[in-house]
Scaffold this active site. Structure first.
Site, PDB file in Angstrom:
ATOM      1  N   ASP A   1     129.753 -35.782  -7.550  1.00 28.44           N
ATOM      2  CA  ASP A   1     129.712 -37.240  -7.510  1.00 28.44           C
ATOM      3  C   ASP A   1     128.301 -37.780  -7.760  1.00 28.44           C
ATOM      4  O   ASP A   1     127.307 -37.076  -7.564  1.00 28.44           O
ATOM      5  CB  ASP A   1     130.163 -37.740  -6.130  1.00 28.44           C
ATOM      6  CG  ASP A   1     131.666 -37.571  -5.913  1.00 28.44           C
ATOM      7  OD1 ASP A   1     132.318 -36.919  -6.745  1.00 28.44           O
ATOM      8  OD2 ASP A   1     132.164 -38.086  -4.893  1.00 28.44           O
TER       9      ASP A   1
ATOM     10  N   HIS B   1     127.648 -32.997  -5.101  1.00 19.38           N
ATOM     11  CA  HIS B   1     126.974 -34.107  -5.788  1.00 19.38           C
ATOM     12  C   HIS B   1     126.018 -33.606  -6.856  1.00 19.38           C
ATOM     13  O   HIS B   1     125.347 -32.595  -6.672  1.00 19.38           O
ATOM     14  CB  HIS B   1     126.202 -34.959  -4.766  1.00 19.38           C
ATOM     15  CG  HIS B   1     127.092 -35.675  -3.805  1.00 19.38           C
ATOM     16  ND1 HIS B   1     127.651 -35.046  -2.693  1.00 19.38           N
ATOM     17  CD2 HIS B   1     127.551 -36.955  -3.785  1.00 19.38           C
ATOM     18  CE1 HIS B   1     128.404 -35.928  -2.041  1.00 19.38           C
ATOM     19  NE2 HIS B   1     128.364 -37.091  -2.686  1.00 19.38           N
TER      20      HIS B   1
HETATM   21 ZN    ZN Z   1     129.430 -41.167  -4.200  1.00 26.18          ZN
END
Ligand code: ZN
Length: 416
Positions: A227, A371
């Site tokens: 992400d 991430h």
């Molecule tokens: Zn996020």
């Protein structure tokens, strides 16, 4: 014998979304069980589907077994007189298989034969063969094709044209095919249909809806998700995934995508998927117009920088979801994707902790959250290859979220 009752222009030019164009042949023009009444060749992604339609449903066990007739499609390309490939549906005790013949371009005789299974589906009178042009060594570009059924004289074969006078099918002749067989039906009646194999370009997935935290638990695969990118780390993630022969899904922030078309295209070129993670990482759990604007602006930007890729998955920032948000994202054709394994890598716990949380938490069908943006991601970056190696050692495969959930791919086609 066969009357071609529709034009063939529709095939090839625009396979994406093109109707399943059937070349029709009147029923009963060859009176027998293998009377062909239609055929179509449609590209769906990199593959082609050839469908042959007979005048009635034929039980699988009664289809040709290689001795009592044939039901074949032939393909040629390049030199107009060349016949290159013939695929025949053959019934065997364990199901329908394909005899894949390589034919001599000059004599039409079989120079090679392979047996392929798992390619044929039968639905009523429709028999479809899934074709992989690459596996069949059919090049991109124009091709010609026809279909042909033959069967023995007998009660089924009312139209008893002598085998010796059987008309060959124009440009794709099949030497020796008709010997001892009395009935033949071809489509088209003479010559071939024009077709084309176009280059298929991944263009996202078809509209989807709802919300999930994981995929089906039956298959031993997981989806790695990253992400908050794109960031300066993203290109190295893409390289690590490629070097480890794995695919992942990147949920991206719209405003960071601007001007980063090269990174986005590199993500896609690696077989990875892209999802929507709002325009500026806002908490959009309130739904409504604000959520709608955050999401639709991001999808439009992704499409613009990639040349047409449309995501069908959305991840709410902070995992802050709600029924009103799911209703907004579903209305935009996006399925809401949460996760069931959280590495909490954004807290920078170090590589070892990220590895052990991902590997320790994964189950079949898991969606693993990590991430590639939003902070220093060196720890996550270093963890990717070990996570892949350790999960693979446990028997897991790696798929994108759309693959995990069986969402249907969108493709664009290029003839250049
Ligand atoms: Zn996020």
């Amino acid at each position: 014998m066969a009357l071609l009752s529709c034009t063939i222009a529709a095939f090839g030019a625009a396979p994406a979304g093109a109707a399943d164009h059937v070349h029709a042949d009147p029923g009963g023009d060859a009176k027998g069980r293998l009377d062909l009444i239609g055929a179509s060749l449609v590209q769906d992604g990199p593959g082609l589907t050839l469908t042959m339609i007979t005048s009635g449903h034929i039980p699988a066990a009664s289809l040709p077994d290689g001795q009592r007739g044939t039901l074949c499609a032939a393909f040629a390309w390049g030199d107009p007189s060349a016949a290159r490939r013939r695929l025949c549906v053959v019934s065997q005790a364990d199901g329908l298989i394909v005899h894949d013949n390589t034919l001599s371009p000059t004599t039409g005789k079989i120079t090679g034969q392979r047996t392929r299974s798992g390619l044929v589906t039968q639905s009523g009178p429709r028999l479809s063969i899934a074709l992989d042009p690459q596996a069949l060594e059919i090049p991109l570009g124009a091709l010609r094709w026809n279909v042909r059924s033959t069967w023995h004289r007998g009660a089924d074969c009312v139209n008893t044209a002598p085998a010796t006078t059987t008309t060959r099918t124009g440009a794709i002749a099949a030497a020796g095919l008709d010997q001892g067989l009395g009935c033949v039906d071809t489509l088209p009646d003479s010559g071939t249909f024009a077709g084309r194999v176009s280059r298929a370009i991944a263009a996202g997935c078809l509209p989807s809806s709802g919300q999930v935290f994981n995929g089906p638990r039956a298959r031993k695969v997981v989806a790695l998700t990253f992400d908050d990118g794109p960031s300066t780390f993203t290109p190295s993630y893409v390289k690590i995934l490629a070097a480890n022969n794995a695919r992942a899904t990147f949920f991206q922030i719209g405003q960071q995508v601007l001007g980063q078309g090269a990174i986005e295209r590199a993500i896609l070129a690696g077989g990875n998927a892209i999802g929507n993670h709002t325009w500026n990482h806002a908490n959009v759990s309130g739904g409504g117009g604000a959520a709608q604007s955050q999401i639709s602006r991001t999808s439009a930007t992704l499409s613009s920088v990639t040349g047409g890729y449309k995501p069908c998955i959305f991840r709410p920032p902070y995992g802050a979801t709600s029924s009103s948000l799911v209703s907004v994202s579903s209305g935009l054709g996006l399925k809401s994707i949460l996760w069931d394994v959280d590495t909490n890598d954004w807290q920078l716990p170090g590589m070892a902790a990220i590895i052990s949380r991902a590997v320790g938490g994964a189950r079949s069908g898991s969606i693993i959250l990590m991430h590639d943006g939003g902070g220093p991601r060196g720890g996550t970056q270093a963890a990717i290859a070990p996570i892949i190696r350790q999960l693979r050692a446990k028997g897991y495969g790696f798929v994108t979220v759309p693959q995990l959930l069986g969402l249907k791919d969108r493709w664009r086609y290029s003839n250049s």
